[in-house]
Design a protein around this motif. Structure first.
Motif, mmCIF file in Angstrom:
data_model
loop_
_atom_site.group_PDB
_atom_site.id
_atom_site.type_symbol
_atom_site.label_atom_id
_atom_site.label_comp_id
_atom_site.label_asym_id
_atom_site.label_seq_id
_atom_site.Cartn_x
_atom_site.Cartn_y
_atom_site.Cartn_z
ATOM 1 N N LEU A 45 0.826 -1.204 0.000
ATOM 2 C CA LEU A 45 0.000 0.000 0.000
ATOM 3 C C LEU A 45 0.857 1.250 0.000
ATOM 4 O O LEU A 45 0.637 2.181 -0.769
ATOM 5 C CB LEU A 45 -0.913 0.026 1.227
ATOM 6 N N ALA A 46 1.829 1.270 0.918
ATOM 7 C CA ALA A 46 2.644 2.468 1.097
ATOM 8 C C ALA A 46 3.858 2.127 1.942
ATOM 9 O O ALA A 46 3.944 1.035 2.518
ATOM 10 C CB ALA A 46 1.827 3.557 1.789
ATOM 11 N N THR A 47 4.776 3.077 2.018
ATOM 12 C CA THR A 47 5.885 2.984 2.952
ATOM 13 C C THR A 47 5.835 4.214 3.846
ATOM 14 O O THR A 47 5.370 5.283 3.427
ATOM 15 C CB THR A 47 7.243 2.909 2.226
ATOM 16 N N TYR A 48 6.313 4.043 5.077
ATOM 17 C CA TYR A 48 6.245 5.111 6.062
ATOM 18 C C TYR A 48 7.555 5.178 6.830
ATOM 19 O O TYR A 48 8.027 4.147 7.337
ATOM 20 C CB TYR A 48 5.080 4.847 7.026
ATOM 21 N N ALA A 49 8.135 6.355 6.891
ATOM 22 C CA ALA A 49 9.336 6.599 7.685
ATOM 23 C C ALA A 49 8.903 7.376 8.928
ATOM 24 O O ALA A 49 8.612 8.573 8.838
ATOM 25 C CB ALA A 49 10.370 7.381 6.877
ATOM 26 N N PRO A 50 8.812 6.694 10.084
ATOM 27 C CA PRO A 50 8.288 7.344 11.294
ATOM 28 C C PRO A 50 9.077 8.570 11.755
ATOM 29 O O PRO A 50 8.492 9.541 12.205
ATOM 30 C CB PRO A 50 8.344 6.237 12.351
ATOM 31 N N GLY A 51 10.397 8.524 11.639
ATOM 32 C CA GLY A 51 11.210 9.658 12.108
ATOM 33 C C GLY A 51 10.770 10.982 11.504
ATOM 34 O O GLY A 51 10.309 11.887 12.208
ATOM 35 N N ARG B 192 -12.200 9.590 -7.360
ATOM 36 C CA ARG B 192 -13.663 9.607 -7.481
ATOM 37 C C ARG B 192 -14.311 10.343 -6.319
ATOM 38 O O ARG B 192 -15.294 11.052 -6.499
ATOM 39 C CB ARG B 192 -14.229 8.182 -7.534
ATOM 40 N N ARG B 193 -13.791 10.131 -5.124
ATOM 41 C CA ARG B 193 -14.378 10.702 -3.916
ATOM 42 C C ARG B 193 -13.834 12.089 -3.567
ATOM 43 O O ARG B 193 -14.332 12.751 -2.664
ATOM 44 C CB ARG B 193 -14.152 9.773 -2.723
ATOM 45 N N GLY B 194 -12.768 12.514 -4.234
ATOM 46 C CA GLY B 194 -12.189 13.824 -3.958
ATOM 47 C C GLY B 194 -11.381 13.880 -2.672
ATOM 48 O O GLY B 194 -11.344 14.912 -2.005
ATOM 49 N N HIS B 195 -10.712 12.788 -2.328
ATOM 50 C CA HIS B 195 -9.889 12.732 -1.115
ATOM 51 C C HIS B 195 -8.420 12.842 -1.500
ATOM 52 O O HIS B 195 -7.799 11.873 -1.937
ATOM 53 C CB HIS B 195 -10.153 11.434 -0.345
ATOM 54 N N ASP B 196 -7.862 14.021 -1.314
ATOM 55 C CA ASP B 196 -6.489 14.303 -1.724
ATOM 56 C C ASP B 196 -5.453 13.427 -1.034
ATOM 57 O O ASP B 196 -4.379 13.177 -1.587
ATOM 58 C CB ASP B 196 -6.150 15.767 -1.474
ATOM 59 N N ALA B 197 -5.724 12.963 0.161
ATOM 60 C CA ALA B 197 -4.746 12.149 0.890
ATOM 61 C C ALA B 197 -4.417 10.861 0.133
ATOM 62 O O ALA B 197 -3.335 10.300 0.324
ATOM 63 C CB ALA B 197 -5.266 11.807 2.283
ATOM 64 N N PHE B 198 -5.296 10.415 -0.737
ATOM 65 C CA PHE B 198 -5.073 9.175 -1.475
ATOM 66 C C PHE B 198 -4.556 9.420 -2.893
ATOM 67 O O PHE B 198 -4.197 8.479 -3.590
ATOM 68 C CB PHE B 198 -6.357 8.348 -1.522
ATOM 69 N N THR B 199 -4.527 10.689 -3.285
ATOM 70 C CA THR B 199 -4.076 11.033 -4.637
ATOM 71 C C THR B 199 -2.796 11.855 -4.629
ATOM 72 O O THR B 199 -2.268 12.166 -5.689
ATOM 73 C CB THR B 199 -5.179 11.820 -5.376
ATOM 74 N N THR B 200 -2.311 12.204 -3.456
ATOM 75 C CA THR B 200 -1.055 12.933 -3.307
ATOM 76 C C THR B 200 0.049 11.911 -3.047
ATOM 77 O O THR B 200 -0.048 11.141 -2.089
ATOM 78 C CB THR B 200 -1.155 13.930 -2.131
ATOM 79 N N PRO B 201 1.096 11.885 -3.872
ATOM 80 C CA PRO B 201 2.104 10.822 -3.761
ATOM 81 C C PRO B 201 2.803 10.738 -2.398
ATOM 82 O O PRO B 201 2.975 9.655 -1.862
ATOM 83 C CB PRO B 201 3.117 11.163 -4.852
ATOM 84 N N ASP B 202 3.183 11.884 -1.869
ATOM 85 C CA ASP B 202 3.930 11.925 -0.611
ATOM 86 C C ASP B 202 3.199 12.800 0.388
ATOM 87 O O ASP B 202 2.760 13.905 0.050
ATOM 88 C CB ASP B 202 5.337 12.489 -0.843
ATOM 89 N N LEU B 203 3.084 12.295 1.619
ATOM 90 C CA LEU B 203 2.395 13.019 2.678
ATOM 91 C C LEU B 203 3.288 13.119 3.905
ATOM 92 O O LEU B 203 4.125 12.253 4.140
ATOM 93 C CB LEU B 203 1.099 12.291 3.063
ATOM 94 N N SER B 204 3.068 14.128 4.696
ATOM 95 C CA SER B 204 3.716 14.256 5.991
ATOM 96 C C SER B 204 2.661 13.902 7.032
ATOM 97 O O SER B 204 1.672 14.636 7.192
ATOM 98 C CB SER B 204 4.224 15.691 6.186
ATOM 99 N N GLY C 123 11.393 -2.054 10.343
ATOM 100 C CA GLY C 123 12.595 -1.457 9.778
ATOM 101 C C GLY C 123 12.521 0.047 9.860
ATOM 102 O O GLY C 123 11.575 0.625 10.420
ATOM 103 N N GLY C 124 13.519 0.707 9.296
ATOM 104 C CA GLY C 124 13.564 2.166 9.310
ATOM 105 C C GLY C 124 12.407 2.776 8.541
ATOM 106 O O GLY C 124 11.700 3.649 9.015
ATOM 107 N N THR C 125 12.215 2.290 7.327
ATOM 108 C CA THR C 125 11.052 2.667 6.526
ATOM 109 C C THR C 125 10.113 1.471 6.548
ATOM 110 O O THR C 125 10.473 0.383 6.118
ATOM 111 C CB THR C 125 11.452 3.027 5.092
ATOM 112 N N VAL C 126 8.930 1.692 7.058
ATOM 113 C CA VAL C 126 7.985 0.610 7.330
ATOM 114 C C VAL C 126 7.041 0.409 6.145
ATOM 115 O O VAL C 126 6.335 1.332 5.757
ATOM 116 C CB VAL C 126 7.171 0.927 8.605
#
Length: 183
Positions: free
Chosen positions: A79-85, A115-127, A154-157
């Protein structure tokens, strides 16, 4: 019958898909519930989360967990990768290091976001923070109707979903395992 009357069909195609009509808050609650039920089912049946080593093979689009007397494998999606730091979230559909075969669930989610207009799912990188990451995952599990979920380490989850599981025992027995939690 009038010439331009739309022919009505019967069956499931008549009903709108709930992921396209339910409020986001309902989908979030359903997704959180799905994650809990999926985790319980997989943990109880074959030990998900109990310390096995795991690996994703991008060539075969498979995840494998290895236990002392058992190997468990399933088709996988990232789905995605996440770097917690730094709180950096990147959707798999935007990550060139993830093969296309492992991005289809993330692409499905992006299309739903469009379709739903939710930018969080259409923006490649999020903070995002850990809580927001968990929210994104719960919605992703619900929208994609995942039958398994795994948060790597790991570092990037990596956040992964997986399909039907095959359990291979040391004595040669092979067992399929499918979870259906419904929505």
């Amino acid at each position: 019958m009038p010439l331009f009357r739309r022919r009505r069909t019967t069956g499931p195609t008549d009903e709108p898909d709930p992921v396209d009509t339910l409020p986001l808050s309902d989908l979030l609650l359903q997704g959180e519930d799905m994650i809990e039920r999926l985790a319980t089912a997989h943990r109880d049946r074959w030990g998900l989360g109990s310390g096995a080593t795991w690996a994703v093979d991008q060539t075969t689009a498979t995840i494998t967990w290895t236990f002392p007397d058992t190997r468990v494998h399933a088709p996988v999606q990232i789905l995605a990768t996440y770097a917690p730091g730094p709180g950096s979230w990147r959707w798999a559909w935007a990550n060139p290091s993830i093969t296309p075969a492992l991005r289809s669930a993330a692409e499905q989610l992006r299309d739903w976001g469009l379709r739903r207009g939710h930018d969080a799912f259409t923006t490649p990188d999020l903070s995002v923070d850990e809580t927001t990451a968990a929210t994104l995952v719960a919605l992703a599990v619900r929208v994609t109707r995942a039958t398994g979920f795994y948060r790597g380490s790991g570092g990037t989850v990596p956040y992964l979903t997986f399909g039907d599981v095959t359990i291979e025992h040391a004595d040669g027995r092979v067992e399929p395992f499918r979870v259906s939690v419904g929505t």
